[in-house]
Scaffold this active site. Structure first.
Site, PDB file in Angstrom:
ATOM      1  N   ALA A  69       0.840  -1.206   0.000  1.00 20.26           N
ATOM      2  CA  ALA A  69       0.000   0.000   0.000  1.00 20.26           C
ATOM      3  C   ALA A  69       0.871   1.251   0.000  1.00 20.26           C
ATOM      4  O   ALA A  69       0.578   2.222  -0.711  1.00 20.26           O
ATOM      5  CB  ALA A  69      -0.913  -0.014   1.223  1.00 20.26           C
ATOM      6  N   ASN A  70       1.941   1.234   0.774  1.00 19.05           N
ATOM      7  CA  ASN A  70       2.823   2.408   0.825  1.00 19.05           C
ATOM      8  C   ASN A  70       3.428   2.699  -0.553  1.00 19.05           C
ATOM      9  O   ASN A  70       3.491   3.850  -0.990  1.00 19.05           O
ATOM     10  CB  ASN A  70       3.963   2.186   1.830  1.00 19.05           C
ATOM     11  CG  ASN A  70       3.481   2.110   3.264  1.00 19.05           C
ATOM     12  OD1 ASN A  70       2.348   2.494   3.570  1.00 19.05           O
ATOM     13  ND2 ASN A  70       4.327   1.621   4.154  1.00 19.05           N
ATOM     14  N   GLY A  85      22.827   7.330   0.284  1.00 20.52           N
ATOM     15  CA  GLY A  85      22.373   7.208  -1.111  1.00 20.52           C
ATOM     16  C   GLY A  85      22.186   5.778  -1.574  1.00 20.52           C
ATOM     17  O   GLY A  85      21.712   4.924  -0.839  1.00 20.52           O
ATOM     18  N   GLY A 102      20.598   4.410   2.954  1.00 19.61           N
ATOM     19  CA  GLY A 102      20.060   5.445   3.840  1.00 19.61           C
ATOM     20  C   GLY A 102      20.568   6.817   3.438  1.00 19.61           C
ATOM     21  O   GLY A 102      20.546   7.168   2.254  1.00 19.61           O
ATOM     22  N   THR A 104      20.249   0.394  -1.322  1.00 17.15           N
ATOM     23  CA  THR A 104      19.989   1.688  -0.683  1.00 17.15           C
ATOM     24  C   THR A 104      20.797   1.760   0.612  1.00 17.15           C
ATOM     25  O   THR A 104      20.824   0.814   1.399  1.00 17.15           O
ATOM     26  CB  THR A 104      18.480   1.866  -0.404  1.00 17.15           C
ATOM     27  OG1 THR A 104      18.030   0.832   0.472  1.00 17.15           O
ATOM     28  CG2 THR A 104      17.671   1.800  -1.688  1.00 17.15           C
ATOM     29  N   GLY A 108      11.818   3.508   2.491  1.00 19.30           N
ATOM     30  CA  GLY A 108      12.152   2.560   1.425  1.00 19.30           C
ATOM     31  C   GLY A 108      11.005   2.398   0.433  1.00 19.30           C
ATOM     32  O   GLY A 108      11.224   2.264  -0.772  1.00 19.30           O
ATOM     33  N   ASP A 109       9.791   2.419   0.942  1.00 16.41           N
ATOM     34  CA  ASP A 109       8.620   2.292   0.056  1.00 16.41           C
ATOM     35  C   ASP A 109       8.508   3.524  -0.850  1.00 16.41           C
ATOM     36  O   ASP A 109       8.163   3.410  -2.033  1.00 16.41           O
ATOM     37  CB  ASP A 109       7.344   2.126   0.886  1.00 16.41           C
ATOM     38  CG  ASP A 109       7.452   0.945   1.838  1.00 16.41           C
ATOM     39  OD1 ASP A 109       8.074  -0.060   1.464  1.00 16.41           O
ATOM     40  OD2 ASP A 109       6.918   1.038   2.960  1.00 16.41           O
TER      41      ASP A 109
END
Ligand code: RIB
Length: 296
Positions: A40-41, A211, A208, A206, A237-238
């Site tokens: 959903a995110n 980058g 954080g 990823t 992340g989403d």
């Protein structure tokens, strides 16, 4: 149209100054519920950025289920292919301290999405420009999506979270895999540099605030992170995945798409809740222009 196949949860969030230690009780500061779930995110992130997006998933027959679907509709996500299953919706219990979180995700109805249902939606999936997946679904359902997308030649972007459900055999079926640094180490057991070199233009790690790292078939590229005012990193992340997909379907090159997604994720952490801070395309473009990052 982007199709997200994945989870929809209600997040129940307790905020405190620190996480409790084993056997300890700490006084909390606040309690809230907010819509979440990695699927959903990601769908909401795409919709905020102006993309046409639909979510294939399952909610429960409880009141959370109704709230989850109503929120998705409000956010302009197409909910035509969300079904109901008896019992409770997916729930994530989130402990939130300043800038950090710990999550227990209980699948509930998310695990009622079956391979048979995926088969019924063959034409819907086949008409998609891109399919986005995460791993809060049963493994046989994940496999049915991968095999169908492979047959239909629909590209798949997978966020391997939770990483315990990842299988290395997924790799040939994926266009992009977007683990974070910890997931990358757990899944592949080699250094980030070695792992991205083994999967050029496919594995986007990823990092954080540092980058994203990937290999462009000639060399390793670090797309730098973007400084952020952190209120809540849940859903960053989403947001990254949704923004990446939104750029890829518009034909953006990979490095530009990653930079755009980094900027979107950095903006998303400035507000409370997984979906609360997800930016619009205008907000991301404004920040991209300020940063004037040069793609190699
Ligand atoms: O990625 C963040 C999400 O993970 C939360 O919204 C929670 O529902 C869990 O699924």
């Amino acid at each position: 149209m982007i199709t997200v196949i994945g989870s929809a949860n209600m997040d129940v969030i307790a905020q405190a100054d620190k996480f409790p230690l084993q056997g300890e009780t700490v006084r909390g500061k606040d309690f809230q519920t907010a819509p979440g779930g990695k699927g959903a995110n990601q769908a909401v992130a795409c919709a905020r950025l102006g993309q046409k997006v639909q979510l294939i998933g399952t909610t429960g027959t409880d009141s959370f289920g109704e709230m989850i679907v109503a929120n998705l509709r409000d956010q302009q996500v197409d909910t035509s292919y969300i079904t109901q299953a008896d019992g409770s919706s997916g729930v994530a219990v989130i402990l939130l301290t300043e800038g950090d979180n710990r999550i227990i995700s209980i699948p509930g109805a998310n695990h009622a999405l079956t391979p048979e249902r995926i088969g019924e939606l063959k034409s819907v999936i086949g008409a998609s420009q891109l399919v986005m997946m995460q791993l809060e679904l049963p493994i046989d359902t994940v496999w049915s999506v991968l095999e169908l997308c492979n047959e239909l030649e629909v590209p798949v972007v997978m966020d391997p979270a939770p990483s315990s459900s990842f299988q290395l055999e997924y790799m040939p079926y994926l266009h992009y895999l977007t683990p974070n640094e910890t997931e990358c180490a757990q899944l592949f057991g080699t250094s980030i540099e070695e792992t991205v070199t083994n999967y050029p233009n496919k594995l986007l790690v990823t990092l954080g605030k540092d980058g994203v790292c990937y290999h462009d078939q000639e060399k390793i590229i670090y797309v730098p992170g973007v400084p952020a005012q952190v209120v809540d990193t849940t859903g960053a992340g989403d947001t990254f995945n949704g923004a990446l997909a939104s750029q890829l379907v518009q034909g953006s090159n990979l490095q530009s798409a990653i930079h755009f997604a980094n900027v979107a994720a950095s903006l998303s952490v400035g507000k409370f809740g997984a979906q609360g801070g997800m930016p619009t395309a205008q907000e991301v473009v404004k920040k991209v222009e300020q940063l004037a990052y040069r793609v190699e």
